[in-house]
Design a protein around this motif. Structure first.
Motif, PDB file in Angstrom:
ATOM      1  N   LEU A  17       0.815  -1.209   0.000  1.00  0.00           N
ATOM      2  CA  LEU A  17       0.000   0.000   0.000  1.00  0.00           C
ATOM      3  C   LEU A  17       0.855   1.268   0.000  1.00  0.00           C
ATOM      4  O   LEU A  17       0.454   2.298  -0.534  1.00  0.00           O
ATOM      5  CB  LEU A  17      -0.959   0.006   1.191  1.00  0.00           C
ATOM      6  N   ALA A  18       2.037   1.182   0.573  1.00  0.00           N
ATOM      7  CA  ALA A  18       2.917   2.353   0.650  1.00  0.00           C
ATOM      8  C   ALA A  18       3.408   2.804  -0.719  1.00  0.00           C
ATOM      9  O   ALA A  18       3.784   3.956  -0.882  1.00  0.00           O
ATOM     10  CB  ALA A  18       4.109   2.061   1.564  1.00  0.00           C
ATOM     11  N   VAL A  19       3.403   1.917  -1.703  1.00  0.00           N
ATOM     12  CA  VAL A  19       3.845   2.321  -3.041  1.00  0.00           C
ATOM     13  C   VAL A  19       2.676   2.635  -3.970  1.00  0.00           C
ATOM     14  O   VAL A  19       2.882   2.928  -5.138  1.00  0.00           O
ATOM     15  CB  VAL A  19       4.786   1.278  -3.699  1.00  0.00           C
ATOM     16  N   SER A  20       1.461   2.591  -3.445  1.00  0.00           N
ATOM     17  CA  SER A  20       0.287   2.953  -4.239  1.00  0.00           C
ATOM     18  C   SER A  20       0.230   4.460  -4.383  1.00  0.00           C
ATOM     19  O   SER A  20       0.648   5.202  -3.500  1.00  0.00           O
ATOM     20  CB  SER A  20      -0.996   2.489  -3.556  1.00  0.00           C
ATOM     21  N   ASP A  21      -0.307   4.887  -5.486  1.00  0.00           N
ATOM     22  CA  ASP A  21      -0.566   6.319  -5.632  1.00  0.00           C
ATOM     23  C   ASP A  21      -1.924   6.503  -6.291  1.00  0.00           C
ATOM     24  O   ASP A  21      -2.603   5.549  -6.632  1.00  0.00           O
ATOM     25  CB  ASP A  21       0.556   7.026  -6.410  1.00  0.00           C
ATOM     26  N   GLU A  22      -2.310   7.739  -6.445  1.00  0.00           N
ATOM     27  CA  GLU A  22      -3.646   8.030  -6.968  1.00  0.00           C
ATOM     28  C   GLU A  22      -3.865   7.429  -8.363  1.00  0.00           C
ATOM     29  O   GLU A  22      -4.980   7.135  -8.749  1.00  0.00           O
ATOM     30  CB  GLU A  22      -3.868   9.552  -7.016  1.00  0.00           C
ATOM     31  N   ALA A  23      -2.805   7.268  -9.126  1.00  0.00           N
ATOM     32  CA  ALA A  23      -2.929   6.747 -10.490  1.00  0.00           C
ATOM     33  C   ALA A  23      -3.165   5.237 -10.502  1.00  0.00           C
ATOM     34  O   ALA A  23      -3.579   4.686 -11.514  1.00  0.00           O
ATOM     35  CB  ALA A  23      -1.676   7.089 -11.287  1.00  0.00           C
ATOM     36  N   ASP A  24      -2.886   4.570  -9.400  1.00  0.00           N
ATOM     37  CA  ASP A  24      -3.086   3.123  -9.329  1.00  0.00           C
ATOM     38  C   ASP A  24      -4.556   2.783  -9.503  1.00  0.00           C
ATOM     39  O   ASP A  24      -5.437   3.554  -9.137  1.00  0.00           O
ATOM     40  CB  ASP A  24      -2.663   2.581  -7.957  1.00  0.00           C
ATOM     41  N   ASP A  25      -4.772   1.603 -10.049  1.00  0.00           N
ATOM     42  CA  ASP A  25      -6.126   1.081 -10.004  1.00  0.00           C
ATOM     43  C   ASP A  25      -6.449   0.827  -8.546  1.00  0.00           C
ATOM     44  O   ASP A  25      -5.580   0.830  -7.688  1.00  0.00           O
ATOM     45  CB  ASP A  25      -6.209  -0.236 -10.789  1.00  0.00           C
ATOM     46  N   ARG A  26      -7.674   0.564  -8.300  1.00  0.00           N
ATOM     47  CA  ARG A  26      -8.145   0.305  -6.950  1.00  0.00           C
ATOM     48  C   ARG A  26      -7.376  -0.861  -6.332  1.00  0.00           C
ATOM     49  O   ARG A  26      -7.231  -1.915  -6.949  1.00  0.00           O
ATOM     50  CB  ARG A  26      -9.616   0.003  -7.115  1.00  0.00           C
ATOM     51  N   VAL A  27      -6.874  -0.664  -5.124  1.00  0.00           N
ATOM     52  CA  VAL A  27      -6.151  -1.719  -4.411  1.00  0.00           C
ATOM     53  C   VAL A  27      -7.133  -2.355  -3.424  1.00  0.00           C
ATOM     54  O   VAL A  27      -7.682  -1.682  -2.568  1.00  0.00           O
ATOM     55  CB  VAL A  27      -4.916  -1.169  -3.673  1.00  0.00           C
ATOM     56  N   THR A  28      -7.330  -3.654  -3.569  1.00  0.00           N
ATOM     57  CA  THR A  28      -8.269  -4.386  -2.724  1.00  0.00           C
ATOM     58  C   THR A  28      -7.534  -5.488  -1.968  1.00  0.00           C
ATOM     59  O   THR A  28      -6.394  -5.815  -2.275  1.00  0.00           O
ATOM     60  CB  THR A  28      -9.370  -5.041  -3.586  1.00  0.00           C
ATOM     61  N   THR A  29      -8.227  -6.055  -1.008  1.00  0.00           N
ATOM     62  CA  THR A  29      -7.682  -7.190  -0.269  1.00  0.00           C
ATOM     63  C   THR A  29      -7.372  -8.332  -1.221  1.00  0.00           C
ATOM     64  O   THR A  29      -6.324  -8.980  -1.117  1.00  0.00           O
ATOM     65  CB  THR A  29      -8.683  -7.642   0.808  1.00  0.00           C
ATOM     66  N   ARG A  30      -8.257  -8.578  -2.157  1.00  0.00           N
ATOM     67  CA  ARG A  30      -8.049  -9.655  -3.125  1.00  0.00           C
ATOM     68  C   ARG A  30      -6.785  -9.415  -3.953  1.00  0.00           C
ATOM     69  O   ARG A  30      -5.993 -10.330  -4.171  1.00  0.00           O
ATOM     70  CB  ARG A  30      -9.255  -9.776  -4.046  1.00  0.00           C
ATOM     71  N   LEU A  31      -6.594  -8.202  -4.396  1.00  0.00           N
ATOM     72  CA  LEU A  31      -5.410  -7.871  -5.188  1.00  0.00           C
ATOM     73  C   LEU A  31      -4.133  -8.045  -4.364  1.00  0.00           C
ATOM     74  O   LEU A  31      -3.160  -8.645  -4.815  1.00  0.00           O
ATOM     75  CB  LEU A  31      -5.513  -6.435  -5.714  1.00  0.00           C
ATOM     76  N   TYR A 125      13.674   2.334  12.037  1.00  0.00           N
ATOM     77  CA  TYR A 125      13.209   2.399  10.656  1.00  0.00           C
ATOM     78  C   TYR A 125      11.723   2.713  10.583  1.00  0.00           C
ATOM     79  O   TYR A 125      10.937   2.187  11.364  1.00  0.00           O
ATOM     80  CB  TYR A 125      13.454   1.055   9.947  1.00  0.00           C
ATOM     81  N   THR A 126      11.367   3.546   9.610  1.00  0.00           N
ATOM     82  CA  THR A 126       9.956   3.805   9.335  1.00  0.00           C
ATOM     83  C   THR A 126       9.566   3.042   8.076  1.00  0.00           C
ATOM     84  O   THR A 126      10.426   2.600   7.302  1.00  0.00           O
ATOM     85  CB  THR A 126       9.673   5.301   9.104  1.00  0.00           C
ATOM     86  N   LEU A 127       8.280   2.922   7.860  1.00  0.00           N
ATOM     87  CA  LEU A 127       7.807   2.237   6.667  1.00  0.00           C
ATOM     88  C   LEU A 127       8.310   2.941   5.413  1.00  0.00           C
ATOM     89  O   LEU A 127       8.774   2.293   4.476  1.00  0.00           O
ATOM     90  CB  LEU A 127       6.276   2.169   6.664  1.00  0.00           C
ATOM     91  N   ASP A 128       8.236   4.265   5.393  1.00  0.00           N
ATOM     92  CA  ASP A 128       8.714   5.006   4.220  1.00  0.00           C
ATOM     93  C   ASP A 128      10.169   4.685   3.902  1.00  0.00           C
ATOM     94  O   ASP A 128      10.548   4.565   2.738  1.00  0.00           O
ATOM     95  CB  ASP A 128       8.545   6.524   4.425  1.00  0.00           C
ATOM     96  N   GLU A 129      10.991   4.520   4.935  1.00  0.00           N
ATOM     97  CA  GLU A 129      12.398   4.179   4.704  1.00  0.00           C
ATOM     98  C   GLU A 129      12.544   2.785   4.103  1.00  0.00           C
ATOM     99  O   GLU A 129      13.404   2.563   3.249  1.00  0.00           O
ATOM    100  CB  GLU A 129      13.190   4.267   6.013  1.00  0.00           C
ATOM    101  N   LEU A 130      11.704   1.857   4.532  1.00  0.00           N
ATOM    102  CA  LEU A 130      11.803   0.492   4.024  1.00  0.00           C
ATOM    103  C   LEU A 130      11.378   0.362   2.572  1.00  0.00           C
ATOM    104  O   LEU A 130      11.870  -0.509   1.863  1.00  0.00           O
ATOM    105  CB  LEU A 130      10.950  -0.470   4.858  1.00  0.00           C
ATOM    106  N   VAL A 131      10.459   1.201   2.137  1.00  0.00           N
ATOM    107  CA  VAL A 131       9.942   1.063   0.774  1.00  0.00           C
ATOM    108  C   VAL A 131      10.575   2.060  -0.194  1.00  0.00           C
ATOM    109  O   VAL A 131      10.094   2.230  -1.301  1.00  0.00           O
ATOM    110  CB  VAL A 131       8.400   1.156   0.715  1.00  0.00           C
ATOM    111  N   SER A 132      11.662   2.675   0.196  1.00  0.00           N
ATOM    112  CA  SER A 132      12.343   3.589  -0.716  1.00  0.00           C
ATOM    113  C   SER A 132      13.482   2.856  -1.421  1.00  0.00           C
ATOM    114  O   SER A 132      13.800   1.714  -1.085  1.00  0.00           O
ATOM    115  CB  SER A 132      12.879   4.802   0.055  1.00  0.00           C
ATOM    116  N   GLY A 133      14.083   3.504  -2.382  1.00  0.00           N
ATOM    117  CA  GLY A 133      15.222   2.928  -3.093  1.00  0.00           C
ATOM    118  C   GLY A 133      14.836   1.730  -3.935  1.00  0.00           C
ATOM    119  O   GLY A 133      13.742   1.676  -4.509  1.00  0.00           O
ATOM    120  N   PRO A 134      15.720   0.729  -4.011  1.00  0.00           N
ATOM    121  CA  PRO A 134      15.465  -0.442  -4.862  1.00  0.00           C
ATOM    122  C   PRO A 134      14.191  -1.200  -4.475  1.00  0.00           C
ATOM    123  O   PRO A 134      13.509  -1.748  -5.331  1.00  0.00           O
ATOM    124  CB  PRO A 134      16.691  -1.329  -4.646  1.00  0.00           C
ATOM    125  N   THR A 135      13.858  -1.200  -3.194  1.00  0.00           N
ATOM    126  CA  THR A 135      12.651  -1.910  -2.745  1.00  0.00           C
ATOM    127  C   THR A 135      11.412  -1.304  -3.393  1.00  0.00           C
ATOM    128  O   THR A 135      10.492  -2.010  -3.788  1.00  0.00           O
ATOM    129  CB  THR A 135      12.526  -1.858  -1.209  1.00  0.00           C
TER     130      THR A 135
END
Length: 156
Positions: A17-31, A125-135
């Motif tokens: 979810l942290a890498v989702s943005d407004e342009a993403d399609d809807r993110v659901t539990t199923r997805l 570490y924060t979530l933002d730090e974990l999902v930055s860079g190559p991740t």
């Protein structure tokens, strides 16, 4: 220390979810379940807990979906794991088969200290730090490829 499957799925879901943005399609539990290779039921339980913690928001309806909150982006990984793991003991000395050394054993204290050191390290570490860079790139690739497959299956 091994994290529970529940915590693992919760971490995967919030990272996705942290890498989702407004342009993403809807993110659901199923997805998310498809993307993190877990059952929809298990993802739903983990997402419910993330919502209770105020880290994820769910919006119902046609344009709804799951969204990470600002608190979710800034959360300490140590705090999040404590909450998902329910801060349980590393070893249980009492119970149905209590340890005969419980009265004089120092292992329990040593393990509790080690667990706290583990969490303290993760608190850095924060979530933002974990999902930055190559991740971030890997998570976005995962999101894009799995979302495309999901959309194709839903349309057929």
């Amino acid at each position: 220390m091994q994290l529970s499957r529940f915590t693992d799925i919760g971490l995967r879901a919030i990272m996705r979810l942290a890498v989702s943005d407004e342009a993403d399609d809807r993110v659901t539990t199923r997805l998310i379940a498809r993307q993190v290779d877990a059952s929809e039921h298990h993802v739903a339980k983990a997402v419910s807990r993330l919502i209770e913690l105020g880290l994820v928001q769910a919006q119902r309806g046609r344009t709804g979906g799951l969204f990470i909150t600002e608190a979710g982006r800034a959360v300490s990984i140590g705090w999040l794991i404590r909450e998902l793991e329910d801060d349980r003991e590393v070893v249980v000395c009492e119970g149905e088969h209590p340890c005969p050394l419980v009265g004089g054993c120092r292992l329990r204290r040593a393990l509790a200290d080690a667990k706290e050191a583990f969490y303290r390290e993760l608190d850095r570490y924060t979530l933002d730090e974990l999902v930055s860079g190559p991740t971030s790139g890997l998570l976005r690739l995962l999101a894009t490829s799995a979302a495309g497959e999901y959309a194709k299956k839903e349309m057929s």
